[in-house]
Design a protein around this motif. Structure first.
Motif, PDB file in Angstrom:
ATOM      1  N   GLY A  29       0.781  -1.223   0.000  1.00  0.00           N
ATOM      2  CA  GLY A  29       0.000   0.000   0.000  1.00  0.00           C
ATOM      3  C   GLY A  29       0.812   1.271   0.000  1.00  0.00           C
ATOM      4  N   GLU A  30       2.134   1.161  -0.110  1.00  0.00           N
ATOM      5  CA  GLU A  30       3.008   2.335  -0.093  1.00  0.00           C
ATOM      6  C   GLU A  30       3.726   2.515  -1.422  1.00  0.00           C
ATOM      7  OE1 GLU A  30       4.417   2.511   4.593  1.00  0.00           O
ATOM      8  OE2 GLU A  30       5.769   1.660   3.084  1.00  0.00           O
ATOM      9  N   VAL A  31       4.242   3.718  -1.615  1.00  0.00           N
ATOM     10  CA  VAL A  31       5.124   3.997  -2.739  1.00  0.00           C
ATOM     11  C   VAL A  31       6.388   4.650  -2.220  1.00  0.00           C
ATOM     12  CG1 VAL A  31       3.250   4.235  -4.422  1.00  0.00           C
ATOM     13  CG2 VAL A  31       4.063   6.255  -3.175  1.00  0.00           C
ATOM     14  N   LEU A  32       7.462   4.498  -2.993  1.00  0.00           N
ATOM     15  CA  LEU A  32       8.715   5.184  -2.703  1.00  0.00           C
ATOM     16  C   LEU A  32       8.747   6.459  -3.531  1.00  0.00           C
ATOM     17  CD1 LEU A  32      11.593   5.095  -1.366  1.00  0.00           C
ATOM     18  CD2 LEU A  32      12.378   4.056  -3.522  1.00  0.00           C
ATOM     19  N   GLY A  70       7.398  15.200  -5.231  1.00  0.00           N
ATOM     20  CA  GLY A  70       8.430  14.465  -5.939  1.00  0.00           C
ATOM     21  C   GLY A  70       7.860  13.478  -6.934  1.00  0.00           C
ATOM     22  N   GLU A  71       8.664  12.478  -7.273  1.00  0.00           N
ATOM     23  CA  GLU A  71       8.282  11.485  -8.270  1.00  0.00           C
ATOM     24  C   GLU A  71       8.262  10.083  -7.648  1.00  0.00           C
ATOM     25  OE1 GLU A  71      10.111  12.489 -12.431  1.00  0.00           O
ATOM     26  OE2 GLU A  71      11.608  12.903 -10.879  1.00  0.00           O
ATOM     27  N   VAL A  72       7.314   9.273  -8.090  1.00  0.00           N
ATOM     28  CA  VAL A  72       7.228   7.899  -7.615  1.00  0.00           C
ATOM     29  C   VAL A  72       8.320   7.069  -8.283  1.00  0.00           C
ATOM     30  CG1 VAL A  72       5.797   5.823  -7.524  1.00  0.00           C
ATOM     31  CG2 VAL A  72       4.750   8.082  -7.185  1.00  0.00           C
ATOM     32  N   GLU A  73       9.177   6.483  -7.459  1.00  0.00           N
ATOM     33  CA  GLU A  73      10.285   5.687  -7.995  1.00  0.00           C
ATOM     34  C   GLU A  73      10.019   4.179  -7.896  1.00  0.00           C
ATOM     35  OE1 GLU A  73      14.957   5.346  -6.953  1.00  0.00           O
ATOM     36  OE2 GLU A  73      14.255   7.157  -7.974  1.00  0.00           O
ATOM     37  N   ALA A  74       9.204   3.753  -6.947  1.00  0.00           N
ATOM     38  CA  ALA A  74       8.882   2.333  -6.799  1.00  0.00           C
ATOM     39  C   ALA A  74       7.539   2.212  -6.109  1.00  0.00           C
ATOM     40  CB  ALA A  74       9.966   1.608  -5.996  1.00  0.00           C
ATOM     41  N   LEU A  84       4.521   4.465 -11.634  1.00  0.00           N
ATOM     42  CA  LEU A  84       5.928   4.843 -11.618  1.00  0.00           C
ATOM     43  C   LEU A  84       6.135   6.137 -12.399  1.00  0.00           C
ATOM     44  CD1 LEU A  84       7.690   1.407 -12.265  1.00  0.00           C
ATOM     45  CD2 LEU A  84       7.671   2.710 -10.127  1.00  0.00           C
ATOM     46  N   GLY A  85       6.937   7.019 -11.863  1.00  0.00           N
ATOM     47  CA  GLY A  85       7.215   8.282 -12.522  1.00  0.00           C
ATOM     48  C   GLY A  85       6.168   9.355 -12.292  1.00  0.00           C
ATOM     49  N   LEU A 113      -1.382  10.797  -0.468  1.00  0.00           N
ATOM     50  CA  LEU A 113      -0.796  11.657  -1.495  1.00  0.00           C
ATOM     51  C   LEU A 113      -1.749  11.763  -2.679  1.00  0.00           C
ATOM     52  CD1 LEU A 113       0.129   9.445  -3.796  1.00  0.00           C
ATOM     53  CD2 LEU A 113       2.164   9.246  -2.389  1.00  0.00           C
ATOM     54  N   SER A 114      -1.487  12.727  -3.529  1.00  0.00           N
ATOM     55  CA  SER A 114      -2.254  12.866  -4.771  1.00  0.00           C
ATOM     56  C   SER A 114      -1.316  13.347  -5.853  1.00  0.00           C
ATOM     57  CB  SER A 114      -3.420  13.850  -4.613  1.00  0.00           C
ATOM     58  OG  SER A 114      -2.983  15.198  -4.746  1.00  0.00           O
ATOM     59  N   GLU A 115      -1.825  13.424  -7.063  1.00  0.00           N
ATOM     60  CA  GLU A 115      -1.035  13.980  -8.150  1.00  0.00           C
ATOM     61  C   GLU A 115      -0.746  15.445  -7.860  1.00  0.00           C
ATOM     62  OE1 GLU A 115      -1.060  14.135 -13.052  1.00  0.00           O
ATOM     63  OE2 GLU A 115      -2.700  13.183 -11.946  1.00  0.00           O
ATOM     64  N   ALA A 116       0.480  15.861  -8.076  1.00  0.00           N
ATOM     65  CA  ALA A 116       0.884  17.237  -7.813  1.00  0.00           C
ATOM     66  C   ALA A 116       0.319  18.174  -8.880  1.00  0.00           C
ATOM     67  CB  ALA A 116       2.406  17.335  -7.780  1.00  0.00           C
TER      68      ALA A 116
END
Length: 314
Positions: A29-32, A70-74, A84-85, A113-116
């Motif tokens: 359920g998480e993202v990096l 920031g950006e989702v890396e994983a 991703l990205g 979080l949401s889309e920036a």
């Protein structure tokens, strides 16, 4: 490995140091997120100084920083709604210091979080999540500001206050700000029709339907400015005691709220930014290595928007 700002005991801003630590891995359920921008909030400095150690605890080392963009890396197991990205933003609500956005990478639940915004670079976007959601929820959900009402924003030049002025104007209110004389023109640029010098002899005057306090001082004096059936809230930790006691004394109750990072609120905030309704207010940009200097500035200066931390250069 990655960089992260940590400290080993409560104290002044000199306790903060940039260290090399293991890069986290996202759980279910998480993202990096690779952090581009973060910022310093008064609560960050209060936690670091030990001002709310009953909540933040005594386990060290601690990290610091709430806001991130920031950006989702994983992505972790079970994540299907974030790619991703993807450019994302949000803020960390945990005050314990187990994680902190003043770092190269953080792991975040997708619900937080949401889309920036598409109209901001990711460093600048890091100035807005916590103060923007706080102002939005305060005016929309807690005091339920209505068009045509008189709104007083105490601390109008600070992070929450500068967004509250803009949102108040968008919501159709007549906005008065309390700020230093040096920040009066700045508050008018944001949309305040009147600015009261907080140091003026005799104190503030007028009658208001809604008061949003971001400072936490002189709450009794401000509450007396409310009209009958007026509403008031404070976003400051320093106002917590008065807010609790106000329920036991004559007059309107003073509400208090600490916002949580929720996708729906962050998405609404991003939409307002992309529509040109509100904008982040950045006083100065610091590199990650100068985070201690930014903390010191938050504690000692008159705020004019946010101290932004550029973790990477956009």
């Amino acid at each position: 490995m990655m960089r992260a700002v940590e400290y080993d005991r409560y104290g002044d801003a000199g306790q903060l140091s940039v260290r090399t630590v293991p890069k986290p891995q996202p759980k279910r359920g998480e993202v990096l997120v690779r952090v581009h921008g973060s910022s310093v909030n008064p609560v960050d400095a209060k936690i670091r100084s030990g001002g709310i150690r009953m909540m933040s605890g005594r386990k060290f080392p601690k990290r610091t920083g709430m806001d991130f963009a920031g950006e989702v890396e994983a992505v972790g197991p079970g994540v299907a709604d974030v790619a991703l990205g993807q450019r994302v933003w949000g803020f960390l609500s945990d005050v314990s210091g187990r994680t902190g956005a003043a770092a190269d990478y953080i792991t975040v639940r997708t619900s937080a979080l949401s889309e920036a915004p598409t109209t901001l670079d990711l460093v600048t976007a890091g100035a807005l999540p916590s103060v923007g959601v706080t102002a939005l929820r305060a005016l929309r959900d807690v005091v339920r500001l209505q068009p045509g009402e008189d709104l007083l924003v105490v601390g109008g030049s600070g992070g929450v206050g500068s967004i509250a002025i803009q949102l108040g104007q968008v919501m159709g209110a007549k906005v008065t700000a309390v700020a230093s004389a040096a920040n009066a023109a700045f508050c008018r640029e944001l949309g305040a029709t009147r600015v009261i010098d907080y140091a003026a002899r005799g104190g503030p005057s007028g009658e208001f339907d809604v008061i949003l306090d971001t400072y936490g001082g002189s709450l009794g004096a401000y509450r007396r400015l409310l009209r009958r059936r007026g509403r008031m809230m404070t976003t400051s930790i320093d106002g917590m005691t008065f807010a609790l006691l106000s329920a036991l004394s004559p007059g309107p109750r003073v509400r208090q709220m600490m916002a949580r990072s929720r996708r729906a609120d962050l998405a609404a905030l991003a939409e307002s930014v992309d529509q040109g309704k509100i904008r982040p207010v950045v006083e100065r940009i610091y590199p990650l290595e100068s985070l201690g200097e930014a903390h010191h500035a938050v504690e000692t200066g008159h705020a004019r928007g946010k101290k932004l931390i550029a973790v990477v250069s956009d």
